[in-house]
Design a protein around this motif. Structure first.
Motif, PDB file in Angstrom:
ATOM      1  N   LEU A 177      -8.961  -3.940   6.355  1.00 17.07           N
ATOM      2  CA  LEU A 177      -9.274  -2.659   5.736  1.00 17.07           C
ATOM      3  C   LEU A 177      -7.987  -2.103   5.151  1.00 17.07           C
ATOM      4  O   LEU A 177      -7.077  -1.736   5.900  1.00 17.07           O
ATOM      5  CB  LEU A 177      -9.874  -1.696   6.765  1.00 17.07           C
ATOM      6  CG  LEU A 177     -11.196  -2.130   7.377  1.00 17.07           C
ATOM      7  CD1 LEU A 177     -11.587  -1.208   8.528  1.00 17.07           C
ATOM      8  CD2 LEU A 177     -12.291  -2.153   6.322  1.00 17.07           C
ATOM      9  N   TRP A 178      -7.916  -2.009   3.848  1.00 15.47           N
ATOM     10  CA  TRP A 178      -6.647  -1.693   3.183  1.00 15.47           C
ATOM     11  C   TRP A 178      -6.105  -0.342   3.578  1.00 15.47           C
ATOM     12  O   TRP A 178      -4.897  -0.104   3.492  1.00 15.47           O
ATOM     13  CB  TRP A 178      -6.809  -1.740   1.659  1.00 15.47           C
ATOM     14  CG  TRP A 178      -7.651  -0.642   1.099  1.00 15.47           C
ATOM     15  CD1 TRP A 178      -8.984  -0.682   0.836  1.00 15.47           C
ATOM     16  CD2 TRP A 178      -7.216   0.677   0.734  1.00 15.47           C
ATOM     17  NE1 TRP A 178      -9.406   0.529   0.346  1.00 15.47           N
ATOM     18  CE2 TRP A 178      -8.351   1.374   0.255  1.00 15.47           C
ATOM     19  CE3 TRP A 178      -5.979   1.323   0.759  1.00 15.47           C
ATOM     20  CZ2 TRP A 178      -8.267   2.687  -0.187  1.00 15.47           C
ATOM     21  CZ3 TRP A 178      -5.899   2.633   0.311  1.00 15.47           C
ATOM     22  CH2 TRP A 178      -7.043   3.307  -0.153  1.00 15.47           C
ATOM     23  N   TYR A 179      -6.975   0.559   4.005  1.00 19.19           N
ATOM     24  CA  TYR A 179      -6.573   1.933   4.278  1.00 19.19           C
ATOM     25  C   TYR A 179      -6.187   2.160   5.737  1.00 19.19           C
ATOM     26  O   TYR A 179      -5.888   3.285   6.142  1.00 19.19           O
ATOM     27  CB  TYR A 179      -7.686   2.897   3.885  1.00 19.19           C
ATOM     28  CG  TYR A 179      -9.032   2.532   4.463  1.00 19.19           C
ATOM     29  CD1 TYR A 179      -9.928   1.750   3.729  1.00 19.19           C
ATOM     30  CD2 TYR A 179      -9.408   2.950   5.719  1.00 19.19           C
ATOM     31  CE1 TYR A 179     -11.154   1.393   4.248  1.00 19.19           C
ATOM     32  CE2 TYR A 179     -10.639   2.611   6.245  1.00 19.19           C
ATOM     33  CZ  TYR A 179     -11.505   1.827   5.511  1.00 19.19           C
ATOM     34  OH  TYR A 179     -12.726   1.486   6.030  1.00 19.19           O
ATOM     35  N   ARG A 180      -6.203   1.111   6.534  1.00 20.17           N
ATOM     36  CA  ARG A 180      -5.833   1.247   7.946  1.00 20.17           C
ATOM     37  C   ARG A 180      -4.367   0.897   8.138  1.00 20.17           C
ATOM     38  O   ARG A 180      -3.888  -0.140   7.700  1.00 20.17           O
ATOM     39  CB  ARG A 180      -6.702   0.328   8.797  1.00 20.17           C
ATOM     40  CG  ARG A 180      -8.165   0.705   8.835  1.00 20.17           C
ATOM     41  CD  ARG A 180      -8.412   1.986   9.598  1.00 20.17           C
ATOM     42  NE  ARG A 180      -8.074   1.867  10.994  1.00 20.17           N
ATOM     43  CZ  ARG A 180      -8.921   1.447  11.922  1.00 20.17           C
ATOM     44  NH1 ARG A 180     -10.157   1.094  11.591  1.00 20.17           N
ATOM     45  NH2 ARG A 180      -8.546   1.395  13.168  1.00 20.17           N
ATOM     46  N   GLU A 181      -3.656   1.773   8.842  1.00 19.95           N
ATOM     47  CA  GLU A 181      -2.222   1.579   9.065  1.00 19.95           C
ATOM     48  C   GLU A 181      -1.916   0.263   9.761  1.00 19.95           C
ATOM     49  O   GLU A 181      -0.905  -0.380   9.463  1.00 19.95           O
ATOM     50  CB  GLU A 181      -1.674   2.712   9.934  1.00 19.95           C
ATOM     51  CG  GLU A 181      -1.650   4.067   9.304  1.00 19.95           C
ATOM     52  CD  GLU A 181      -1.035   5.075  10.244  1.00 19.95           C
ATOM     53  OE1 GLU A 181      -1.760   5.987  10.680  1.00 19.95           O
ATOM     54  OE2 GLU A 181       0.167   4.951  10.535  1.00 19.95           O
ATOM     55  N   ARG A 200      -2.000  10.142   9.088  1.00 23.12           N
ATOM     56  CA  ARG A 200      -1.625   9.383   7.898  1.00 23.12           C
ATOM     57  C   ARG A 200      -2.870   8.714   7.314  1.00 23.12           C
ATOM     58  O   ARG A 200      -3.688   8.165   8.049  1.00 23.12           O
ATOM     59  CB  ARG A 200      -0.558   8.363   8.249  1.00 23.12           C
ATOM     60  CG  ARG A 200       0.068   7.694   7.074  1.00 23.12           C
ATOM     61  CD  ARG A 200       1.521   7.307   7.303  1.00 23.12           C
ATOM     62  NE  ARG A 200       1.725   6.486   8.466  1.00 23.12           N
ATOM     63  CZ  ARG A 200       2.937   6.043   8.825  1.00 23.12           C
ATOM     64  NH1 ARG A 200       3.997   6.369   8.118  1.00 23.12           N
ATOM     65  NH2 ARG A 200       3.055   5.297   9.896  1.00 23.12           N
ATOM     66  N   GLU A 201      -2.984   8.751   6.007  1.00 23.68           N
ATOM     67  CA  GLU A 201      -4.162   8.196   5.356  1.00 23.68           C
ATOM     68  C   GLU A 201      -3.761   7.252   4.226  1.00 23.68           C
ATOM     69  O   GLU A 201      -2.730   7.431   3.581  1.00 23.68           O
ATOM     70  CB  GLU A 201      -5.053   9.313   4.792  1.00 23.68           C
ATOM     71  CG  GLU A 201      -4.398  10.156   3.713  1.00 23.68           C
ATOM     72  CD  GLU A 201      -5.334  11.166   3.095  1.00 23.68           C
ATOM     73  OE1 GLU A 201      -6.525  11.201   3.450  1.00 23.68           O
ATOM     74  OE2 GLU A 201      -4.863  11.941   2.230  1.00 23.68           O
ATOM     75  N   GLY A 202      -4.606   6.268   3.995  1.00 25.86           N
ATOM     76  CA  GLY A 202      -4.368   5.350   2.898  1.00 25.86           C
ATOM     77  C   GLY A 202      -4.663   6.000   1.565  1.00 25.86           C
ATOM     78  O   GLY A 202      -5.673   6.685   1.418  1.00 25.86           O
ATOM     79  N   VAL A 203      -3.787   5.778   0.608  1.00 29.37           N
ATOM     80  CA  VAL A 203      -3.938   6.344  -0.733  1.00 29.37           C
ATOM     81  C   VAL A 203      -4.367   5.268  -1.722  1.00 29.37           C
ATOM     82  O   VAL A 203      -5.311   5.454  -2.475  1.00 29.37           O
ATOM     83  CB  VAL A 203      -2.621   6.994  -1.204  1.00 29.37           C
ATOM     84  CG1 VAL A 203      -2.739   7.474  -2.641  1.00 29.37           C
ATOM     85  CG2 VAL A 203      -2.217   8.133  -0.279  1.00 29.37           C
ATOM     86  N   ALA A 204      -3.652   4.146  -1.708  1.00 28.67           N
ATOM     87  CA  ALA A 204      -3.950   3.067  -2.648  1.00 28.67           C
ATOM     88  C   ALA A 204      -3.324   1.782  -2.130  1.00 28.67           C
ATOM     89  O   ALA A 204      -2.387   1.821  -1.324  1.00 28.67           O
ATOM     90  CB  ALA A 204      -3.417   3.384  -4.042  1.00 28.67           C
ATOM     91  N   ALA A 205      -3.846   0.667  -2.592  1.00 33.73           N
ATOM     92  CA  ALA A 205      -3.309  -0.623  -2.198  1.00 33.73           C
ATOM     93  C   ALA A 205      -3.458  -1.612  -3.349  1.00 33.73           C
ATOM     94  O   ALA A 205      -4.334  -1.456  -4.209  1.00 33.73           O
ATOM     95  CB  ALA A 205      -3.999  -1.143  -0.941  1.00 33.73           C
ATOM     96  N   ALA A 220       4.016   0.574   2.267  1.00 36.39           N
ATOM     97  CA  ALA A 220       3.817  -0.364   3.356  1.00 36.39           C
ATOM     98  C   ALA A 220       3.542  -1.746   2.788  1.00 36.39           C
ATOM     99  O   ALA A 220       3.042  -1.872   1.665  1.00 36.39           O
ATOM    100  CB  ALA A 220       2.657   0.085   4.241  1.00 36.39           C
ATOM    101  N   ALA A 221       3.854  -2.768   3.581  1.00 36.91           N
ATOM    102  CA  ALA A 221       3.677  -4.144   3.127  1.00 36.91           C
ATOM    103  C   ALA A 221       3.147  -5.016   4.244  1.00 36.91           C
ATOM    104  O   ALA A 221       3.435  -4.785   5.428  1.00 36.91           O
ATOM    105  CB  ALA A 221       5.009  -4.693   2.614  1.00 36.91           C
ATOM    106  N   SER A 222       2.385  -6.024   3.843  1.00 35.74           N
ATOM    107  CA  SER A 222       1.826  -6.970   4.786  1.00 35.74           C
ATOM    108  C   SER A 222       1.838  -8.363   4.176  1.00 35.74           C
ATOM    109  O   SER A 222       1.543  -8.518   2.996  1.00 35.74           O
ATOM    110  CB  SER A 222       0.383  -6.575   5.143  1.00 35.74           C
ATOM    111  OG  SER A 222      -0.241  -7.574   5.899  1.00 35.74           O
ATOM    112  N   GLY A 267       0.803  -1.208   0.000  1.00 38.06           N
ATOM    113  CA  GLY A 267       0.000   0.000   0.000  1.00 38.06           C
ATOM    114  C   GLY A 267       0.837   1.259   0.000  1.00 38.06           C
ATOM    115  O   GLY A 267       2.027   1.234   0.333  1.00 38.06           O
ATOM    116  N   TRP A 268       0.199   2.333  -0.409  1.00 35.82           N
ATOM    117  CA  TRP A 268       0.775   3.674  -0.305  1.00 35.82           C
ATOM    118  C   TRP A 268      -0.074   4.481   0.669  1.00 35.82           C
ATOM    119  O   TRP A 268      -1.311   4.475   0.563  1.00 35.82           O
ATOM    120  CB  TRP A 268       0.800   4.376  -1.658  1.00 35.82           C
ATOM    121  CG  TRP A 268       1.850   3.898  -2.596  1.00 35.82           C
ATOM    122  CD1 TRP A 268       1.683   3.036  -3.649  1.00 35.82           C
ATOM    123  CD2 TRP A 268       3.234   4.246  -2.585  1.00 35.82           C
ATOM    124  NE1 TRP A 268       2.879   2.821  -4.274  1.00 35.82           N
ATOM    125  CE2 TRP A 268       3.849   3.554  -3.647  1.00 35.82           C
ATOM    126  CE3 TRP A 268       4.018   5.078  -1.777  1.00 35.82           C
ATOM    127  CZ2 TRP A 268       5.215   3.669  -3.925  1.00 35.82           C
ATOM    128  CZ3 TRP A 268       5.378   5.197  -2.055  1.00 35.82           C
ATOM    129  CH2 TRP A 268       5.961   4.493  -3.118  1.00 35.82           C
TER     130      TRP A 268
END
Length: 126
Positions: free
Chosen positions: A107-111, A48-53, A99-101, A38-39
């Motif tokens: 939820l893709w946009y959660r840190e 910080r907010e999710g941009v894309a994944a 970021a990587a998991s 993700g970015w």
């Protein structure tokens, strides 16, 4: 340890484009291909907010604010994640993080869905 290193940030005028890259070390290409990536971005004074994944299968998700302007992609052979940013706006100004998991975040946009983080690259639109 896994390391993520971003590059490609800079200063650009409104309407311009940038492409961010995030190279992963300590992954084999096969391992990299199985990760969810993700970015995220963080502007001054904001969370910080999710941009894309993008998940292991290549399915993508975007924040509403960037849909139609940003494109996330990856090159498994190069172990690299990209974010193509077009039609940039001043409100896109922020530090951008990859970021990587190992597993697909709920939820893709959660840190808290991601384990590994880069140090960030600054994007300034003015």
């Amino acid at each position: 340890d896994v390391q993520l290193v971003e590059s490609g940030g800079g200063s650009v005028q409104p309407g311009g484009s940038l492409r961010l890259s995030c190279v992963a070390s300590a992954y084999t290409s096969s391992t990299f291909s199985r990760y969810c990536l993700g970015w995220f971005r963080q502007a001054l004074g904001k969370e910080r907010e999710g941009v894309a994944a993008i998940d292991a299968e290549g399915s993508t998700s975007y924040a509403d604010s960037v849909k139609g302007r940003f494109t996330i992609s990856k090159d498994n052979a190069k172990k690299t994640l990209y974010l193509q940013m077009n039609s940039l706006k001043p409100e896109d100004t922020a530090m951008y993080y990859c970021a990587a998991s190992r597993t697909k975040p709920w939820l893709w946009y959660r840190e808290n869905g991601y384990t590994y983080w880069g140090q960030g690259t600054q994007v300034t639109v003015s």
